[in-house]
Design an enzyme around this catalytic site. Structure first.
Site, short mmCIF file in Angstrom:
data_model
loop_
_atom_site.label_atom_id
_atom_site.label_comp_id
_atom_site.label_asym_id
_atom_site.label_seq_id
_atom_site.Cartn_x
_atom_site.Cartn_y
_atom_site.Cartn_z
N LEU A 114 31.39 42.18 51.51
CA LEU A 114 31.83 41.49 50.31
C LEU A 114 33.35 41.44 50.29
CD1 LEU A 114 29.51 43.11 47.59
CD2 LEU A 114 29.26 40.84 48.64
N ASP A 115 33.92 40.35 49.72
CA ASP A 115 35.36 40.22 49.63
C ASP A 115 35.94 41.28 48.69
OD1 ASP A 115 35.23 38.04 51.30
OD2 ASP A 115 35.17 36.58 49.66
N ILE A 116 37.24 41.46 48.75
CA ILE A 116 37.92 42.47 47.93
C ILE A 116 37.74 42.19 46.44
CG2 ILE A 116 40.14 41.24 48.01
CD1 ILE A 116 41.49 44.02 48.09
#
Length: 243
Positions: A114-116
């Protein structure tokens, strides 16, 4: 299993380091120093290196609630990583099996990153084959996201997402998605593939934008209310077998 492989698999020592320890009489099997690590040993044998017991580390299968501003890479000089947060949680819980795995520096893999700026369900494992089963496009494992959107989703845009859209740098449209409109600001979007920044790019393709993103489900696994950001739990045998 050979002694050198057993030690390398279950400690932070490499095979080369294990052989050096054995040469110095620091590898003990059932109370006796062993210098030849190419030999096998009984499954119930007690093994120690430099006075520390070596126990077989079982594969890890974890559900983790990824917080905001945490990265999925294993090493980052600017942000906290999933492994950083997981280690803190394991220490707080006194989770000896997981701490042993982390101390042995086993290859813990984040399953479907998952992205930040995205929160929610992550799976973490040391089992590469299981990771592949979850993430392989051939298995069509659905992943459901709760998406906060900039504008209300029109029926036309909903139909486009459900049929598949052409992303900005692709010649092949996305696989059909499942879309549920919750309210004017939120939708549930289920994808059956994993392309780079796919949710954000799909909404952009239909003239909308993602304001917030949270993954709720992977396959049959839902992120329950029992977990808070930064928490984790071990998957059950039934949950592991569901993929």
């Amino acid at each position: 299993m050979r002694l050198d492989k057993f030690i390398a698999n279950n400690t932070a020592f490499s095979r080369k380091e294990a052989k050096r320890a054995a040469k110095n009489g620091e590898v003990i099997v059932n109370g006796q120093p062993v210098k030849d690590l190419s030999q096998s040993f009984p499954a119930d044998a007690q093994v120690s290196v430099f006075g520390q017991s070596v126990l077989a580390i079982e594969d890890q299968y974890l559900m983790f609630y990824k917080p905001l501003d945490v990265v999925c890479s294993t090493d980052d000089g600017y942000h906290a990583t999933v492994i950083n947060v997981l280690t803190e949680a394991a220490l707080a819980a006194g989770d000896e099996p997981l701490l042993a795995a982390l101390d042995a520096d086993i290859n813990l893999q984040v399953v479907g990153r998952l992205d930040i700026d995205t929160t929610g369900l992550l799976l973490i494992t040391s089992d590469g084959q299981w990771n592949h089963r979850v993430t392989s496009p051939n298995h069509s494992c659905g992943k459901t996201y709760r998406v906060t959107i900039a504008e209300p989703l029109t029926e036309k845009a909903k139909t486009q997402l459900e049929q598949g859209v052409l992303l900005d740098d692709s010649v092949k449209p996305t696989k059909p998605a499942e879309v549920t409109i919750i309210d004017e600001q939120h939708i549930l979007l289920t994808l059956f593939e994993g392309r780079y920044h796919q949710v954000k790019r799909m909404l952009a393709a239909v003239g909308n934008a993602v304001v917030g993103l949270h993954r709720e489900r992977i396959g049959e696994l839902h992120l329950g209310e029992d977990l808070q950001p930064g928490d984790y739990r071990t998957l059950t045998a039934q949950e592991i077998a569901s993929f």
